[in-house]
Each structure stands twice: as C-alpha cells, then as structure tokens.
Design a protein around this motif. Structure first.
Motif, PDB file in Angstrom:
ATOM      1  N   TYR A  16     -23.233  57.952  19.100  1.00  0.00           N
ATOM      2  CA  TYR A  16     -22.384  59.076  18.692  1.00  0.00           C
ATOM      3  C   TYR A  16     -22.459  60.290  19.615  1.00  0.00           C
ATOM      4  N   ASP A  17     -21.282  60.804  19.965  1.00  0.00           N
ATOM      5  CA  ASP A  17     -21.225  62.068  20.709  1.00  0.00           C
ATOM      6  C   ASP A  17     -21.514  63.242  19.772  1.00  0.00           C
ATOM      7  N   VAL A  18     -21.026  63.132  18.552  1.00  0.00           N
ATOM      8  CA  VAL A  18     -21.336  64.159  17.546  1.00  0.00           C
ATOM      9  C   VAL A  18     -21.682  63.487  16.223  1.00  0.00           C
ATOM     10  N   ILE A  19     -22.755  63.927  15.614  1.00  0.00           N
ATOM     11  CA  ILE A  19     -23.092  63.536  14.242  1.00  0.00           C
ATOM     12  C   ILE A  19     -22.947  64.787  13.392  1.00  0.00           C
ATOM     13  N   TRP A  20     -22.071  64.700  12.380  1.00  0.00           N
ATOM     14  CA  TRP A  20     -21.746  65.885  11.563  1.00  0.00           C
ATOM     15  C   TRP A  20     -22.298  65.684  10.153  1.00  0.00           C
ATOM     16  N   CYS A  21     -23.162  66.587   9.711  1.00  0.00           N
ATOM     17  CA  CYS A  21     -23.737  66.527   8.354  1.00  0.00           C
ATOM     18  C   CYS A  21     -23.358  67.804   7.622  1.00  0.00           C
ATOM     19  N   GLN A  22     -22.547  67.681   6.600  1.00  0.00           N
ATOM     20  CA  GLN A  22     -22.122  68.902   5.888  1.00  0.00           C
ATOM     21  C   GLN A  22     -22.177  68.719   4.384  1.00  0.00           C
ATOM     22  N   TRP A  23     -22.786  69.686   3.731  1.00  0.00           N
ATOM     23  CA  TRP A  23     -22.858  69.735   2.274  1.00  0.00           C
ATOM     24  C   TRP A  23     -23.360  68.420   1.692  1.00  0.00           C
ATOM     25  N   VAL A  24     -24.414  67.896   2.322  1.00  0.00           N
ATOM     26  CA  VAL A  24     -25.023  66.655   1.831  1.00  0.00           C
ATOM     27  C   VAL A  24     -26.546  66.656   1.960  1.00  0.00           C
ATOM     28  N   LEU A  25     -27.091  67.446   2.880  1.00  0.00           N
ATOM     29  CA  LEU A  25     -28.526  67.302   3.175  1.00  0.00           C
ATOM     30  C   LEU A  25     -29.417  67.834   2.056  1.00  0.00           C
ATOM     31  N   GLY A  26     -28.851  68.622   1.143  1.00  0.00           N
ATOM     32  CA  GLY A  26     -29.589  69.034  -0.052  1.00  0.00           C
ATOM     33  C   GLY A  26     -29.885  67.865  -0.970  1.00  0.00           C
ATOM     34  N   HIS A  27     -29.218  66.733  -0.706  1.00  0.00           N
ATOM     35  CA  HIS A  27     -29.454  65.526  -1.498  1.00  0.00           C
ATOM     36  C   HIS A  27     -30.603  64.680  -0.946  1.00  0.00           C
ATOM     37  N   LEU A  28     -31.289  65.179   0.086  1.00  0.00           N
ATOM     38  CA  LEU A  28     -32.463  64.459   0.618  1.00  0.00           C
ATOM     39  C   LEU A  28     -33.727  65.257   0.334  1.00  0.00           C
ATOM     40  N   THR A  29     -34.798  64.552   0.033  1.00  0.00           N
ATOM     41  CA  THR A  29     -36.105  65.206  -0.083  1.00  0.00           C
ATOM     42  C   THR A  29     -36.542  65.665   1.314  1.00  0.00           C
ATOM     43  N   GLU A  30     -37.499  66.548   1.389  1.00  0.00           N
ATOM     44  CA  GLU A  30     -37.902  67.077   2.694  1.00  0.00           C
ATOM     45  C   GLU A  30     -38.425  65.993   3.639  1.00  0.00           C
ATOM     46  N   PRO A  31     -39.314  65.079   3.165  1.00  0.00           N
ATOM     47  CA  PRO A  31     -39.761  64.032   4.106  1.00  0.00           C
ATOM     48  C   PRO A  31     -38.608  63.140   4.585  1.00  0.00           C
ATOM     49  N   HIS A  32     -37.665  62.840   3.677  1.00  0.00           N
ATOM     50  CA  HIS A  32     -36.511  62.024   4.082  1.00  0.00           C
ATOM     51  C   HIS A  32     -35.597  62.789   5.038  1.00  0.00           C
ATOM     52  N   LEU A  33     -35.505  64.101   4.837  1.00  0.00           N
ATOM     53  CA  LEU A  33     -34.677  64.927   5.726  1.00  0.00           C
ATOM     54  C   LEU A  33     -35.244  64.888   7.152  1.00  0.00           C
ATOM     55  N   VAL A  34     -36.556  65.067   7.266  1.00  0.00           N
ATOM     56  CA  VAL A  34     -37.190  65.064   8.593  1.00  0.00           C
ATOM     57  C   VAL A  34     -36.989  63.697   9.266  1.00  0.00           C
ATOM     58  N   ASP A  35     -37.190  62.629   8.510  1.00  0.00           N
ATOM     59  CA  ASP A  35     -37.018  61.280   9.083  1.00  0.00           C
ATOM     60  C   ASP A  35     -35.559  61.019   9.463  1.00  0.00           C
ATOM     61  N   PHE A  36     -34.645  61.508   8.622  1.00  0.00           N
ATOM     62  CA  PHE A  36     -33.223  61.308   8.926  1.00  0.00           C
ATOM     63  C   PHE A  36     -32.855  62.059  10.215  1.00  0.00           C
ATOM     64  N   PHE A  37     -33.353  63.275  10.357  1.00  0.00           N
ATOM     65  CA  PHE A  37     -33.095  64.028  11.596  1.00  0.00           C
ATOM     66  C   PHE A  37     -33.595  63.234  12.815  1.00  0.00           C
ATOM     67  N   LYS A  38     -34.767  62.639  12.680  1.00  0.00           N
ATOM     68  CA  LYS A  38     -35.310  61.867  13.824  1.00  0.00           C
ATOM     69  C   LYS A  38     -34.383  60.712  14.183  1.00  0.00           C
ATOM     70  N   ARG A  39     -33.872  60.028  13.130  1.00  0.00           N
ATOM     71  CA  ARG A  39     -32.989  58.878  13.394  1.00  0.00           C
ATOM     72  C   ARG A  39     -31.656  59.342  13.992  1.00  0.00           C
ATOM     73  N   CYS A  40     -31.193  60.527  13.551  1.00  0.00           N
ATOM     74  CA  CYS A  40     -29.942  61.067  14.109  1.00  0.00           C
ATOM     75  C   CYS A  40     -30.109  61.374  15.593  1.00  0.00           C
ATOM     76  N   GLN A  41     -31.257  61.930  15.939  1.00  0.00           N
ATOM     77  CA  GLN A  41     -31.486  62.272  17.348  1.00  0.00           C
ATOM     78  C   GLN A  41     -31.348  61.018  18.219  1.00  0.00           C
ATOM     79  N   LYS A  42     -31.883  59.907  17.709  1.00  0.00           N
ATOM     80  CA  LYS A  42     -31.779  58.643  18.462  1.00  0.00           C
ATOM     81  C   LYS A  42     -30.350  58.111  18.469  1.00  0.00           C
TER      82      LYS A  42
END
Ligand code: SAM
Length: 231
Positions: free
Chosen positions: A136-162
C-alpha cells in the motif's frame, strides 16, 4: 461520530472478548448509510473529506511529494464513504477492510461504477488483520482505532508499517479526548484516547510522525479530530 461525553469516564470493559463482541453487536444494528457510519452526523462528511484531501495531497506525487498513487487501504471502511470520496479519486486501486459483512455488501452499490477499482473487500477485525507486506502507498485508518485495545493498536501499527510500499504513508484520523485521559463509551464499545496516548502507541510501534494537524470546521460539541501522517 460520538459527541463529547460530559458525564466523564464510562465503566471500563471487563475483558477483550466482551470489548470486541459488544462493538460487533453495536455495528450489526447500524444502517449501512453515511449517517449510520457517522452516528447521525452525515452533514460533517464534506468538511471531513476536504480536510483529508488537503492533508494527504502534499505527500503524493501530484502534490510534489514522493508517495505513489497505485493502491490505498481503507481500514474500518464501513460502506466505503472514504473509499468513494477520498481514496478512489486519488488512487488507481483501493482495498477495504471492515468488521461487518453487511457494510461490505452495501459498498458496491454505495460506491457505484468505481467499485470495480476496489480490488479486495476484506471482512475482518483490524486486531486480526495483517496488510500484505509492501502493498500500500497509503493506509487510511479513520474513526475505527478506538475499537482496538492498546496492545492490539501497537501491534496493528507495526503490521501497517510493514504493509507500506516504498515512500508509503499511514494516516490516522481519530477523535481525541481534550483531557489527558481515555474515555470508554459502552454504547459502541470504543475508547476515545487523548492525543498523547495515540502518540505513545505510535512511538511504541516504531512509527515516525511526519505531520499532525487538527481537523478544522467541525461543529462545536464534537470531539476534536486529529490527523497524523506516519511512516
Ligand atoms: C464510525 S464507523 C467509520 C467508518 C469509516 N471509517 C468512515 O469514516 O466512514 C466505524 C467502522 O469501524 C468498523 N469497526 C468496528 N470495530 C472494528 C474492528 N475491530 N476492526 C475493523 N473495523 C471495525 C465498524 O463496523 C464501522 O464500519
């Protein structure tokens, strides 16, 4: 689009399973419309989309930036409000990932003819989803990340970076709490984090903040909305 809660912090979720199940149940009962996506605030959609375009454009080649416009990913895409109005006009192809199959089913009709440029309609919670590396050239996350717990948010960010292609950008656009606390909304089972908590999760995941900006022009009484561009 939750309104700012004047009553303070709601009861905290008992466990992750209940937290995710309650959110799924909530969204199952919501109409597949723009008003449904925005909690009754359909009228703010044009301001939102215009703010997003202005924020994103300088990163793209058309805006004299480096990011290509081949493919974007819309996370927590709903019926495709952002896919239709922001991403398909700017990118050749878009993938959508969304928890609720009913919203994905409604997406082609809502999007119209350009839906033939949506390559993948992926039904998944972001906590269980891994973007294909380098896609992906752009990954867009809007009005959804409040639905993740903090550990899942951090892990999801890591996977997005890849999941980002060369010179790709991850964009986060979320409500932020004006105090330094996190609120929990037990109606839709989501957190409203303060800006510092998002920044902390981004740093923990190894992301670099390229730019951040407050969305202007939303009605008073709504949460402040921040946009972050990350790599
Ligand atoms: C407030 S709506 C926003 C939809 C879209 N991002 C927009 O701005 O129009 C939140 C969306 O996130 C989806 N969602 C909720 N929890 C999710 C999760 N854990 N993973 C992926 N999507 C989720 C909901 O089904 C809903 O479509």
């Amino acid at each position: 689009m939750a309104e700012e809660n004047e009553e303070g912090v709601e009861p905290w979720p008992e466990n992750d399973e209940k937290f995710y199940k309650d959110a799924k149940d909530y969204w199952t009962g919501i109409e597949p419309t723009v008003d449904g996506m925005l909690g009754g605030f359909e009228k703010i959609s044009p301001t939102d989309i215009n703010g997003s375009k202005a924020f994103l454009r300088p990163f793209l080649k058309v805006g004299k930036g480096k990011t290509k416009n081949h493919r974007a990913l819309d996370c927590g895409a709903g019926i495709g409000r952002i896919t239709k109005r922001l991403l398909l006009p700017m990118f050749d192809k878009v993938d959508m990932v969304e928890l609720n199959q009913k919203f994905l089913d409604a997406a082609p009709t809502f999007i119209g003819q350009d839906a033939n440029r949506v390559e993948r309609f992926i039904c998944s919670g972001l906590q269980d989803f891994t973007p294909e590396p380098g896609r992906y050239d752009v990954i867009w996350c809007q009005w959804v990340l409040g639905h993740l717990t903090e550990p899942h948010l951090v892990d999801f960010f890591k996977r997005c970076q890849k999941g980002l292609a060369e010179d790709g950008v991850l964009v986060v656009k979320e409500n932020v709490n004006s105090s330094t606390e996190t609120d929990f909304d037990d109606v839709d089972s989501s957190f409203t984090r303060c800006k510092e908590d998002y920044v902390s999760a981004m740093k923990k995941s190894g992301l670099t903040i390229l730019k951040d900006e407050k969305q202007k022009g939303f009605p008073k009484g709504l949460y402040t909305v921040f946009m972050f561009a990350l790599k």
